[in-house]
Design a protein around this motif. Structure first.
Motif, PDB file in Angstrom:
ATOM      1  N   PHE A  24       0.819  -1.205   0.000  1.00  0.00           N
ATOM      2  CA  PHE A  24       0.000   0.000   0.000  1.00  0.00           C
ATOM      3  C   PHE A  24       0.855   1.257   0.000  1.00  0.00           C
ATOM      4  N   TYR A  30      -2.413   7.383  -3.834  1.00  0.00           N
ATOM      5  CA  TYR A  30      -3.731   7.022  -4.357  1.00  0.00           C
ATOM      6  C   TYR A  30      -4.604   6.318  -3.333  1.00  0.00           C
ATOM      7  N   ILE A  31      -4.112   6.166  -2.098  1.00  0.00           N
ATOM      8  CA  ILE A  31      -4.839   5.380  -1.106  1.00  0.00           C
ATOM      9  C   ILE A  31      -6.280   5.851  -0.944  1.00  0.00           C
ATOM     10  N   LYS A  33      -8.186   7.143  -3.014  1.00  0.00           N
ATOM     11  CA  LYS A  33      -8.992   6.976  -4.210  1.00  0.00           C
ATOM     12  C   LYS A  33      -9.338   5.521  -4.486  1.00  0.00           C
ATOM     13  N   ILE A  34      -8.710   4.603  -3.765  1.00  0.00           N
ATOM     14  CA  ILE A  34      -8.965   3.194  -3.981  1.00  0.00           C
ATOM     15  C   ILE A  34     -10.352   2.834  -3.460  1.00  0.00           C
ATOM     16  N   ALA A  37     -11.228   1.822   0.293  1.00  0.00           N
ATOM     17  CA  ALA A  37     -10.066   2.120   1.141  1.00  0.00           C
ATOM     18  C   ALA A  37     -10.514   2.573   2.526  1.00  0.00           C
ATOM     19  N   HIS A  88      -4.244  -5.944  -2.116  1.00  0.00           N
ATOM     20  CA  HIS A  88      -4.045  -4.735  -2.913  1.00  0.00           C
ATOM     21  C   HIS A  88      -4.387  -4.982  -4.375  1.00  0.00           C
ATOM     22  N   GLN A  91      -8.247  -5.298  -4.616  1.00  0.00           N
ATOM     23  CA  GLN A  91      -8.984  -4.067  -4.348  1.00  0.00           C
ATOM     24  C   GLN A  91      -8.814  -3.027  -5.452  1.00  0.00           C
ATOM     25  N   THR A  92      -7.674  -3.058  -6.133  1.00  0.00           N
ATOM     26  CA  THR A  92      -7.406  -2.037  -7.148  1.00  0.00           C
ATOM     27  C   THR A  92      -7.634  -2.512  -8.573  1.00  0.00           C
ATOM     28  N   GLN A  93      -7.632  -3.848  -8.794  1.00  0.00           N
ATOM     29  CA  GLN A  93      -7.651  -4.313 -10.183  1.00  0.00           C
ATOM     30  C   GLN A  93      -8.731  -5.340 -10.516  1.00  0.00           C
ATOM     31  N   GLN A 130     -15.177  -5.148  -3.561  1.00  0.00           N
ATOM     32  CA  GLN A 130     -14.973  -5.178  -5.006  1.00  0.00           C
ATOM     33  C   GLN A 130     -15.028  -6.623  -5.513  1.00  0.00           C
TER      34      GLN A 130
END
Length: 208
Positions: A24, A30-31, A33-34, A37, A88, A91-93, A130
């Motif tokens: 992270f 960008y934390i 904006k995730i 988060a 990570h 959660q992001t991809q 997500q």
């Protein structure tokens, strides 16, 4: 001890990959904006030692650390579910991953849990709320009892792009402590949660 003293059941969700909370730190700007988060600062949420894992230190295998605890909790009658091993990444991809990539991400913790315990997990909980269509399908294929991938008010059967998913969702109904703590102290936060359950005794409540 608290659960046993009150005769309460619980499902424990495990991410059994490697400890990589430190990842992270890499896209740190960008934390906020995730999707999904936390509101709590990283150091306060994970602790300094955990933040070094996957960034400046070797990433320990969580399965080795969790084995005895899972066995003890199972003996006491609690059930277990899994969370994505690479939080990570998920959660992001996850919304951009194709079916093959999703199966790999989904299967990592699932396979580790089976090897560790000799049985299948009962449920799945998505990181940061997500999830994509392939993961919903995998819930069916792995014959989970239920999933807890979202927030809401009542249990439901998902319909994703017209496809009926035969794995019920039991959404999280209550606010998380990390959402309440920036606004109040721990004692007041616990009181808020208690009041929500006392005033709605006929409702099913899920706390994360």
């Amino acid at each position: 001890p608290v659960l046993r003293a009150n005769g309460a059941g619980a499902t424990f969700f495990w991410a059994l990959g490697r400890e990589k909370n430190g990842s992270f730190l890499r896209p740190g700007r960008y934390i906020r904006k995730i999707a999904g988060a936390s509101y709590i600062p990283l150091k306060q949420r994970f602790g300094f030692t955990a933040l070094l894992a996957g960034s400046f230190k070797h990433s320990p295998k969580l399965a080795k650390m969790a084995g005895k605890v899972i066995e003890q909790l199972s003996d006491e009658g609690f059930e277990h579910g899994v969370r994505p091993a690479q939080r990570h990444l998920w959660q992001t991809q996850i919304m951009q991953l194709d079916a093959e990539q999703t199966r790999a991400a989904y299967g990592e913790t699932y396979a580790l849990f089976e090897r560790l315990t000799g049985r299948k997990p009962a449920a799945h909980a998505a990181s940061g709320w997500q999830i994509n269509r392939t993961a919903f399908r995998l819930h069916q294929m792995t014959q989970l009892t239920f999933a807890c991938d979202c927030r809401g008010q009542f249990p439901f059967w998902p319909i994703v792009q017209g496809e009926y998913i035969r794995c019920p969702q039991i959404p999280v109904t209550l606010p998380m402590l990390e959402e309440l703590l920036p606004q109040m102290g721990i004692a007041q936060a616990v009181e808020v949660l208690q009041q929500k359950t006392v005033n709605q005794q006929d409702s099913i409540h899920v706390f994360n």
